[in-house]
Write a protein that holds these residues in place. Structure first.
Motif, PDB file in Angstrom:
ATOM      1  N   ARG A 124       0.835  -1.209   0.000  1.00 51.96           N
ATOM      2  CA  ARG A 124       0.000   0.000   0.000  1.00 51.96           C
ATOM      3  C   ARG A 124       0.866   1.254   0.000  1.00 51.96           C
ATOM      4  O   ARG A 124       0.555   2.240  -0.659  1.00 51.96           O
ATOM      5  N   ILE A 125       1.972   1.199   0.758  1.00 50.89           N
ATOM      6  CA  ILE A 125       2.842   2.372   0.845  1.00 50.89           C
ATOM      7  C   ILE A 125       3.501   2.640  -0.491  1.00 50.89           C
ATOM      8  O   ILE A 125       3.420   3.724  -1.037  1.00 50.89           O
ATOM      9  N   LEU A 151       3.035   7.716   4.874  1.00 50.14           N
ATOM     10  CA  LEU A 151       3.473   7.235   6.174  1.00 50.14           C
ATOM     11  C   LEU A 151       2.862   8.132   7.245  1.00 50.14           C
ATOM     12  O   LEU A 151       2.840   9.354   7.108  1.00 50.14           O
ATOM     13  N   THR A 152       2.357   7.532   8.295  1.00 42.33           N
ATOM     14  CA  THR A 152       1.805   8.313   9.394  1.00 42.33           C
ATOM     15  C   THR A 152       2.946   8.959  10.173  1.00 42.33           C
ATOM     16  O   THR A 152       4.106   8.510  10.098  1.00 42.33           O
ATOM     17  N   GLU A 204       3.919  15.740   4.206  1.00 41.17           N
ATOM     18  CA  GLU A 204       3.639  14.976   2.983  1.00 41.17           C
ATOM     19  C   GLU A 204       4.926  14.718   2.214  1.00 41.17           C
ATOM     20  O   GLU A 204       5.177  13.610   1.745  1.00 41.17           O
ATOM     21  N   ARG A 205       5.727  15.733   2.100  1.00 38.80           N
ATOM     22  CA  ARG A 205       6.996  15.579   1.393  1.00 38.80           C
ATOM     23  C   ARG A 205       7.937  14.628   2.142  1.00 38.80           C
ATOM     24  O   ARG A 205       8.594  13.771   1.558  1.00 38.80           O
ATOM     25  N   LYS A 254       6.901  11.129   1.531  1.00 37.24           N
ATOM     26  CA  LYS A 254       7.290  10.675   0.190  1.00 37.24           C
ATOM     27  C   LYS A 254       8.759  10.267   0.144  1.00 37.24           C
ATOM     28  O   LYS A 254       9.116   9.202  -0.367  1.00 37.24           O
ATOM     29  N   MET A 255       9.615  11.145   0.669  1.00 40.13           N
ATOM     30  CA  MET A 255      11.045  10.894   0.586  1.00 40.13           C
ATOM     31  C   MET A 255      11.456   9.644   1.369  1.00 40.13           C
ATOM     32  O   MET A 255      12.334   8.891   0.947  1.00 40.13           O
ATOM     33  N   LEU A 256      10.818   9.406   2.510  1.00 43.23           N
ATOM     34  CA  LEU A 256      11.145   8.230   3.305  1.00 43.23           C
ATOM     35  C   LEU A 256      10.524   6.965   2.747  1.00 43.23           C
ATOM     36  O   LEU A 256      10.905   5.862   3.146  1.00 43.23           O
ATOM     37  N   SER A 257       9.569   7.117   1.823  1.00 38.60           N
ATOM     38  CA  SER A 257       8.928   5.958   1.207  1.00 38.60           C
ATOM     39  C   SER A 257       9.674   5.467  -0.024  1.00 38.60           C
ATOM     40  O   SER A 257       9.344   4.409  -0.559  1.00 38.60           O
ATOM     41  N   LEU A 258      10.641   6.239  -0.507  1.00 41.15           N
ATOM     42  CA  LEU A 258      11.371   5.825  -1.701  1.00 41.15           C
ATOM     43  C   LEU A 258      12.103   4.516  -1.447  1.00 41.15           C
ATOM     44  O   LEU A 258      12.764   4.355  -0.430  1.00 41.15           O
ATOM     45  N   PRO A 259      12.004   3.559  -2.364  1.00 41.98           N
ATOM     46  CA  PRO A 259      12.747   2.306  -2.189  1.00 41.98           C
ATOM     47  C   PRO A 259      14.233   2.525  -2.436  1.00 41.98           C
ATOM     48  O   PRO A 259      14.665   3.582  -2.908  1.00 41.98           O
ATOM     49  N   GLU A 260      15.020   1.504  -2.141  1.00 46.23           N
ATOM     50  CA  GLU A 260      16.463   1.636  -2.148  1.00 46.23           C
ATOM     51  C   GLU A 260      17.013   2.128  -3.481  1.00 46.23           C
ATOM     52  O   GLU A 260      17.898   2.979  -3.525  1.00 46.23           O
ATOM     53  N   GLU A 261      16.495   1.589  -4.588  1.00 48.63           N
ATOM     54  CA  GLU A 261      17.076   1.919  -5.888  1.00 48.63           C
ATOM     55  C   GLU A 261      16.753   3.337  -6.344  1.00 48.63           C
ATOM     56  O   GLU A 261      17.330   3.813  -7.315  1.00 48.63           O
ATOM     57  N   LEU A 262      15.840   4.027  -5.665  1.00 47.56           N
ATOM     58  CA  LEU A 262      15.513   5.402  -6.029  1.00 47.56           C
ATOM     59  C   LEU A 262      16.011   6.414  -4.996  1.00 47.56           C
ATOM     60  O   LEU A 262      16.296   7.561  -5.345  1.00 47.56           O
ATOM     61  N   ALA A 263      16.130   6.014  -3.742  1.00 43.69           N
ATOM     62  CA  ALA A 263      16.496   6.962  -2.687  1.00 43.69           C
ATOM     63  C   ALA A 263      17.840   7.617  -2.972  1.00 43.69           C
ATOM     64  O   ALA A 263      18.001   8.833  -2.818  1.00 43.69           O
ATOM     65  N   ARG A 264      18.812   6.833  -3.434  1.00 41.78           N
ATOM     66  CA  ARG A 264      20.155   7.376  -3.652  1.00 41.78           C
ATOM     67  C   ARG A 264      20.204   8.356  -4.822  1.00 41.78           C
ATOM     68  O   ARG A 264      21.131   9.152  -4.926  1.00 41.78           O
TER      69      ARG A 264
END
Length: 595
Positions: A49-50, A110-111, A555-556, A559-569
């Motif tokens: 869901r996230i 994310l809450t 909200e931002r 979003k940023m903390l929800s990025l998976p590993e291959e996109l966060a970097r």
């Protein structure tokens, strides 16, 4: 894909975007905190869901508007022939614009508790203990934290009290091409510094204790030692730690030590202090802190190189020392002893002093210089160290030999060893090393090594009562925030309790609406402060979640903390922060004693 990859395939179906990983195998158990946190969510099918809604949303969500933070640049850019191993040819934002997703609009963030769990997973705080109800140290304590972007995180941090001098050491270490070098430096550097700061008599005492333990069953003299002393000496040598106790570490449970390499590291450290004993002429007992810091940095880097060249009969250790040497790490270390503050910096992490002016405002004083292409003195230094015909190639596209962003670093023997030595070590090394394209690759225009040094630039500052705190942070923070904003946010956080005082309007007539506006504004400023009990966590919250107005946007942040590993970097680097708070009363007392 591995087991983790099948989850990624289900949630983020972006063919063509490579997973950013180190070219060198890393510690398999060094799992980033957000990954550990999300495992229960994965089992409960909640993570879909996230991540799923972040991918299939409309209007303002991730695939519809680019994050506010600019894309982060990798620390190491390989030769174009290998560039596809390290970075995508197009950004994730450009890629997703060419894709159409048809689904029912959903929203999920994310809450706040989930955000806090991620942000606080690696936080650590230490308060200097009081004696007779008083803190006699110039340091009140420190807060530290880390937020991973790489998987596993390549940053490290360390903090320790020097038991023989009562000074305090704090440092941040930014790894590249893997975490092996930053891990080794974070474990070892403080021991080298502490040994460099010890007087000759203490070094002799340590060496004599070790010699006694090595001859434990051969000398009758040991019968004169108490049993407890014998046990302490033997246990210390068996576990590979130095005698007498040199450091008291202040570590988060996730900040581990490599037990397998402890004996190797101890032997190298012992060789260093033996040489210091032999070099002592007995003419002067004064310790030059600046010289000690420089010698410690250079000697550790030399030992890292030597251990990789010599190798080890143990196959695990042999591969470990090679991984440490072929990866790299920058370091920014502070040594605080009374009112004497020394900062030793190698690379592009930074030390920033927070100063409170008489009017209550905050100003930032930089105590380190970046060693990269933005530092003209560094560029000139490099050009002077090599022939004139290399002037155009030694720094190319703002990188060392067109590849490496920091111009000073530990490890990175590919920029230090001769080509013949590199080939000889690789050919005689394990298959994993010989099969690695990165280790076999020789930098272009590589004629007169070494091109890289670990020698630090040391800055001295005498503390004053208005010097309230010091921020040590890797470049992941400074890429996203201006130094003045960093100091202001930390200063306001540390003095936040003062905002609970009644609002003073200075005798002016204020309407009820105006007073309501003042109270609402103050509440908005204070709301995020009380979520955090750690200054470093509070700073990370702003670094990741600030909007264009400098305020934390939940909200931002979600979003940023929800990025998976291959996109966060692709959008930020690992962030590691230590905030050291000074004791103004003790600092002021030092000043009064000298007047």
């Amino acid at each position: 894909h591995t087991g983790r990859g099948c989850i990624q395939t289900h949630l983020w179906c972006y063919p063509g975007i490579p997973v950013r990983s180190s070219s060198l195998p890393l510690f398999s158990d060094a799992m980033p905190a957000p990954t550990q946190l999300f495992f229960p969510l994965i089992r409960n099918c909640e993570l879909s869901r996230i991540y799923g809604t972040a991918c299939y949303c409309h209007h303002k969500h991730l695939c519809c508007s680019p994050p506010y933070i600019p894309q982060s640049r990798p620390r190491y850019t390989p030769h174009p022939a290998y560039a596809t191993f390290y970075r995508p040819k197009e950004s994730w934002w450009q890629y997703t614009q060419g894709r159409k997703y048809a689904s029912t609009p959903q929203k999920f963030y994310l809450t706040p508790p989930q955000v806090n769990s991620i942000l606080k997973a690696n936080e650590y705080s230490f308060k200097v203990p009081e004696f007779d109800g008083k803190n006699v140290s110039s340091v009140l304590g420190f807060d530290s934290n880390q937020l991973p972007a790489n998987a596993p995180i390549e940053d490290r941090r360390s903090a320790a009290t020097c038991l023989q001098t009562r000074g305090m050491l704090l440092g941040v270490f930014d790894g590249h091409a893997g975490c092996a070098c930053s891990q080794a430096v974070s474990e070892r550097l403080f021991y080298y510094i502490a040994v460099s700061l010890l007087p000759h008599e203490t070094l002799l005492e340590i060496e004599n204790a070790v010699e006694i333990s090595e001859r434990l069953f051969y000398y009758i003299a040991v019968s004169l030692l108490p049993h407890e002393t014998l046990l302490e000496i033997e246990n210390a040598v068996e576990s590979g730690r130095a005698l007498l106790p040199i450091l008291q570490w202040h570590k988060h449970p996730n900040d581990y030590f490599s037990k397998e390499a402890s004996k190797l590291y101890f032997n190298s450290l012992r060789t260093y202090w033996q040489e210091l004993i032999d070099l002592n002429t007995g003419e002067s007992t004064d310790i030059d802190v600046k010289e000690a810091l420089i010698n410690a940095f250079k000697r550790l880097d030399n030992d890292i190189s030597l251990e990789a060249q010599v190798g080890d009969p143990n196959s695990f250790l042999n591969y470990l020392v090679l991984r440490v040497a072929f990866s790299g790490a920058t370091a920014c270390v502070a040594h605080v002893d009374g009112v004497d503050l020394h900062v030793a910096n190698t690379g592009d992490s930074r030390a920033m002093l927070g100063v409170q002016e008489e009017d209550g405002s905050w100003s930032a004083v930089t105590l380190s210089n970046d060693h990269n292409a933005q530092n003209e003195r560094e560029v000139e230094r490099l050009k002077l160290e090599h022939p004139k015909n290399e002037a155009k190639s030694v720094v190319k596209q703002d990188r060392l030999l067109g590849l490496l962003m920091p111009f000073r670093a530990f490890g990175d023997v590919k920029f230090k060893w001769s080509i013949d030595l590199q080939k000889r070590v690789i050919e005689s090394g394990p298959d994993q090393l010989n099969d690695n394209e990165y280790t076999k690759f020789i930098p272009p225009n590589y004629y007169t090594p070494p091109y890289l040094t670990a020698e630090p630039e040391v800055t001295y500052h005498r503390l004053r009562p208005q010097d309230k705190f010091l921020v040590l942070a890797t470049d992941g923070l400074w890429e996203t925030m201006h130094r003045q904003d960093v100091v202001r946010i930390v200063g306001e956080y540390l003095t936040g309790m003062h905002h609970q005082q009644p609002i003073a309007v200075g005798g002016y007539k204020v309407t009820l609406g105006q007073m309501h506006g003042l109270l609402t504004e103050r509440r908005a400023k204070m709301s995020s402060v009380f979520e955090d009990q750690n200054a470093a966590t509070h700073l990370i919250r702003h670094a990741v979640g600030n909007n264009e107005f400098g305020a934390v946007d939940h909200e931002r942040l979600s979003k940023m903390l929800s990025l998976p590993e291959e996109l966060a970097r692709m959008y930020r680097d690992d962030i590691t922060i230590i905030v050291v708070q000074f004791n103004s009363h003790v600092v002021g007392a030092y000043q009064n004693q000298e007047q």
